[in-house]
Design a protein around this motif. Sequence first.
Motif, PDB file in Angstrom:
ATOM      1  N   SER A 198     100.065 -51.197 122.989  1.00  5.91           N
ATOM      2  CA  SER A 198     100.171 -52.621 122.648  1.00  5.91           C
ATOM      3  C   SER A 198     101.447 -52.919 121.867  1.00  5.91           C
ATOM      4  CB  SER A 198      98.960 -53.046 121.807  1.00  5.91           C
ATOM      5  OG  SER A 198      97.767 -52.900 122.540  1.00  5.91           O
ATOM      6  N   GLY A 199     102.260 -51.894 121.639  1.00 10.55           N
ATOM      7  CA  GLY A 199     103.530 -52.094 120.950  1.00 10.55           C
ATOM      8  C   GLY A 199     103.495 -51.856 119.455  1.00 10.55           C
ATOM      9  N   VAL A 200     102.329 -51.521 118.904  1.00  9.10           N
ATOM     10  CA  VAL A 200     102.205 -51.299 117.466  1.00  9.10           C
ATOM     11  C   VAL A 200     102.770 -49.930 117.101  1.00  9.10           C
ATOM     12  CG1 VAL A 200     100.567 -50.978 115.566  1.00  9.10           C
ATOM     13  CG2 VAL A 200     100.230 -52.818 117.214  1.00  9.10           C
ATOM     14  N   ARG A 201     103.594 -49.893 116.044  1.00 12.57           N
ATOM     15  CA  ARG A 201     104.195 -48.632 115.609  1.00 12.57           C
ATOM     16  C   ARG A 201     103.816 -48.264 114.175  1.00 12.57           C
ATOM     17  NH1 ARG A 201     104.296 -48.634 120.103  1.00 12.57           N
ATOM     18  NH2 ARG A 201     105.985 -48.336 121.603  1.00 12.57           N
ATOM     19  N   ALA A 202     103.251 -49.219 113.424  1.00 18.06           N
ATOM     20  CA  ALA A 202     102.844 -48.945 112.042  1.00 18.06           C
ATOM     21  C   ALA A 202     101.625 -49.801 111.712  1.00 18.06           C
ATOM     22  CB  ALA A 202     103.980 -49.256 111.068  1.00 18.06           C
ATOM     23  N   VAL A 203     100.730 -49.243 110.896  1.00 19.61           N
ATOM     24  CA  VAL A 203      99.533 -49.981 110.498  1.00 19.61           C
ATOM     25  C   VAL A 203      99.204 -49.654 109.045  1.00 19.61           C
ATOM     26  CG1 VAL A 203      98.031 -48.145 111.395  1.00 19.61           C
ATOM     27  CG2 VAL A 203      97.102 -50.426 111.012  1.00 19.61           C
ATOM     28  N   PHE A 204      98.780 -50.683 108.325  1.00 10.01           N
ATOM     29  CA  PHE A 204      98.452 -50.546 106.908  1.00 10.01           C
ATOM     30  C   PHE A 204      97.093 -51.212 106.675  1.00 10.01           C
ATOM     31  CE2 PHE A 204     102.985 -51.136 107.645  1.00 10.01           C
ATOM     32  CZ  PHE A 204     103.506 -49.928 107.157  1.00 10.01           C
ATOM     33  N   SER A 205      96.130 -50.434 106.194  1.00  9.25           N
ATOM     34  CA  SER A 205      94.758 -50.931 106.036  1.00  9.25           C
ATOM     35  C   SER A 205      94.367 -50.944 104.562  1.00  9.25           C
ATOM     36  CB  SER A 205      93.782 -50.052 106.823  1.00  9.25           C
ATOM     37  OG  SER A 205      94.106 -50.064 108.195  1.00  9.25           O
ATOM     38  N   PHE A 206      93.782 -52.073 104.135  1.00  8.31           N
ATOM     39  CA  PHE A 206      93.428 -52.257 102.735  1.00  8.31           C
ATOM     40  C   PHE A 206      91.954 -52.634 102.611  1.00  8.31           C
ATOM     41  CE2 PHE A 206      97.841 -53.238 103.470  1.00  8.31           C
ATOM     42  CZ  PHE A 206      98.500 -52.524 102.473  1.00  8.31           C
ATOM     43  N   PRO A 207      91.167 -51.807 101.910  1.00 11.09           N
ATOM     44  CA  PRO A 207      89.742 -52.147 101.752  1.00 11.09           C
ATOM     45  C   PRO A 207      89.565 -53.424 100.945  1.00 11.09           C
ATOM     46  CG  PRO A 207      90.341 -50.261 100.388  1.00 11.09           C
ATOM     47  CD  PRO A 207      91.522 -50.544 101.255  1.00 11.09           C
ATOM     48  N   LEU A 208      88.618 -54.251 101.371  1.00 11.24           N
ATOM     49  CA  LEU A 208      88.271 -55.472 100.642  1.00 11.24           C
ATOM     50  C   LEU A 208      87.154 -55.087  99.680  1.00 11.24           C
ATOM     51  CD1 LEU A 208      88.206 -57.932 103.678  1.00 11.24           C
ATOM     52  CD2 LEU A 208      90.137 -57.329 102.197  1.00 11.24           C
ATOM     53  N   GLN A 209      87.503 -54.899  98.428  1.00 11.33           N
ATOM     54  CA  GLN A 209      86.527 -54.391  97.483  1.00 11.33           C
ATOM     55  C   GLN A 209      86.756 -54.944  96.088  1.00 11.33           C
ATOM     56  OE1 GLN A 209      87.130 -50.162  97.826  1.00 11.33           O
ATOM     57  NE2 GLN A 209      89.040 -50.157  96.710  1.00 11.33           N
ATOM     58  N   MET A 210      85.698 -54.900  95.309  1.00  6.52           N
ATOM     59  CA  MET A 210      85.731 -55.323  93.921  1.00  6.52           C
ATOM     60  C   MET A 210      84.812 -54.368  93.163  1.00  6.52           C
ATOM     61  SD  MET A 210      84.707 -59.048  92.321  1.00  6.52           S
ATOM     62  CE  MET A 210      85.756 -59.884  93.508  1.00  6.52           C
ATOM     63  N   GLY A 211      85.414 -53.379  92.508  1.00  3.84           N
ATOM     64  CA  GLY A 211      84.606 -52.350  91.888  1.00  3.84           C
ATOM     65  C   GLY A 211      83.900 -51.549  92.965  1.00  3.84           C
ATOM     66  N   ALA A 212      82.577 -51.453  92.869  1.00  4.74           N
ATOM     67  CA  ALA A 212      81.791 -50.703  93.857  1.00  4.74           C
ATOM     68  C   ALA A 212      81.462 -51.533  95.091  1.00  4.74           C
ATOM     69  CB  ALA A 212      80.503 -50.197  93.219  1.00  4.74           C
ATOM     70  N   VAL A 213      81.755 -52.826  95.057  1.00  4.40           N
ATOM     71  CA  VAL A 213      81.417 -53.716  96.161  1.00  4.40           C
ATOM     72  C   VAL A 213      82.503 -53.661  97.233  1.00  4.40           C
ATOM     73  CG1 VAL A 213      80.965 -56.099  96.831  1.00  4.40           C
ATOM     74  CG2 VAL A 213      80.172 -55.261  94.620  1.00  4.40           C
ATOM     75  N   ARG A 214      82.090 -53.423  98.481  1.00  5.30           N
ATOM     76  CA  ARG A 214      83.025 -53.412  99.611  1.00  5.30           C
ATOM     77  C   ARG A 214      82.493 -54.325 100.708  1.00  5.30           C
ATOM     78  NH1 ARG A 214      83.133 -47.441 101.429  1.00  5.30           N
ATOM     79  NH2 ARG A 214      80.993 -47.559 100.692  1.00  5.30           N
ATOM     80  N   LEU A 215      83.384 -55.121 101.293  1.00  2.00           N
ATOM     81  CA  LEU A 215      82.969 -56.037 102.356  1.00  2.00           C
ATOM     82  C   LEU A 215      83.738 -55.847 103.650  1.00  2.00           C
ATOM     83  CD1 LEU A 215      82.322 -59.489 100.640  1.00  2.00           C
ATOM     84  CD2 LEU A 215      80.675 -57.733 101.310  1.00  2.00           C
ATOM     85  N   GLY A 216      84.756 -55.023 103.641  1.00  2.00           N
ATOM     86  CA  GLY A 216      85.505 -54.843 104.870  1.00  2.00           C
ATOM     87  C   GLY A 216      86.910 -54.349 104.633  1.00  2.00           C
ATOM     88  N   VAL A 217      87.797 -54.686 105.566  1.00  2.00           N
ATOM     89  CA  VAL A 217      89.167 -54.168 105.534  1.00  2.00           C
ATOM     90  C   VAL A 217      90.139 -55.227 106.059  1.00  2.00           C
ATOM     91  CG1 VAL A 217      90.723 -52.408 106.461  1.00  2.00           C
ATOM     92  CG2 VAL A 217      88.387 -51.785 105.839  1.00  2.00           C
ATOM     93  N   LEU A 218      91.292 -55.296 105.426  1.00  2.00           N
ATOM     94  CA  LEU A 218      92.413 -56.108 105.918  1.00  2.00           C
ATOM     95  C   LEU A 218      93.415 -55.160 106.549  1.00  2.00           C
ATOM     96  CD1 LEU A 218      94.281 -58.671 106.054  1.00  2.00           C
ATOM     97  CD2 LEU A 218      95.091 -58.017 103.767  1.00  2.00           C
ATOM     98  N   ASP A 219      93.696 -55.360 107.838  1.00  2.00           N
ATOM     99  CA  ASP A 219      94.667 -54.526 108.565  1.00  2.00           C
ATOM    100  C   ASP A 219      95.945 -55.313 108.806  1.00  2.00           C
ATOM    101  OD1 ASP A 219      93.138 -52.172 108.899  1.00  2.00           O
ATOM    102  OD2 ASP A 219      92.054 -53.081 110.558  1.00  2.00           O
ATOM    103  N   VAL A 220      97.073 -54.652 108.589  1.00  2.00           N
ATOM    104  CA  VAL A 220      98.384 -55.259 108.831  1.00  2.00           C
ATOM    105  C   VAL A 220      99.127 -54.378 109.835  1.00  2.00           C
ATOM    106  CG1 VAL A 220     100.584 -55.929 107.811  1.00  2.00           C
ATOM    107  CG2 VAL A 220      98.459 -56.243 106.511  1.00  2.00           C
ATOM    108  N   PHE A 221      99.626 -54.981 110.911  1.00  2.00           N
ATOM    109  CA  PHE A 221     100.272 -54.229 111.983  1.00  2.00           C
ATOM    110  C   PHE A 221     101.746 -54.621 112.107  1.00  2.00           C
ATOM    111  CE2 PHE A 221      95.823 -54.901 113.057  1.00  2.00           C
ATOM    112  CZ  PHE A 221      95.386 -53.609 113.339  1.00  2.00           C
ATOM    113  N   ARG A 222     102.569 -53.633 112.420  1.00  2.00           N
ATOM    114  CA  ARG A 222     103.983 -53.875 112.674  1.00  2.00           C
ATOM    115  C   ARG A 222     104.396 -53.215 113.988  1.00  2.00           C
ATOM    116  NH1 ARG A 222     107.091 -52.992 106.835  1.00  2.00           N
ATOM    117  NH2 ARG A 222     106.908 -55.163 106.117  1.00  2.00           N
TER     118      ARG A 222
END
Length: 238
Positions: free
Chosen positions: A111-135
């Motif tokens: 798909s042309g993606v060469r780099a990816v950066f993933s950040f957990p959506l969390q607050m302390g012990a609470v996690r709700l998902g992930v934000l992914d950034v693609f380049r």
Amino acid sequence: MDDRVTRIRTLIEGEPTSPGNRGSLLHRACTAAAHTLSASGAGISVMTEEGARGVYAASDPLTEHIEELQFVLGEGPCWDAFASRRPVLVPDLDGESPTRWPMYTPAVHDSGVRAVFSFPLQMGAVRLGVLDVFRKRAGSLTGEELVTALTFAEVTMTALLDQHEDAALNGLEDDLAETVEHRAELFQAQGMVMVQLGVPIGMASARLRAYAFAHGRRLDEVARDVVAGRLHFDRDRP
């Protein structure tokens, strides 16, 4: 409020609305993140301990497809970021071991993606998902870009919780006395969770809201169960 958080919220609010897009606010967050971080796209996926998983918003159709591949294939950076509770930074997919994500890496590479950066959506012990950034070009995030991406993740976490709570409140009868009663019960529940977990009131509130989000329940219902003793937040529970 932190100046950086204020700036990110302003950037998100400045993005054009998309009425037909599921989770319009979060769609704008993805678009703003992609623009600000010079990325080809950004996506938000919901992943909770209780089993809620799936793509919630993306900056564009191609990015949404790339996000969905992680759930179709059962592997990818969002899984690793969520499990480890730490950002997963891959500045060059070509440099990764082919055994890390044997199906996902070739698919996103096509798909042309060469780099990816993933950040957990969390607050302390609470996690709700992930934000992914693609380049579509290889290369690391700068120090400033990394801090900005982490701030986008923080704002997105709050937006997910707020969006769920707003949807629940919109379903209530417009009755002032009832609203006051719900709020009083919520404050009482927050205090009880604060004592149960030994955490600050802000974290107790986040745990309540995250539980409601993960179980698809209204926040006032969860608070009522806590006050009635039907729901207890164990200190050892993640």
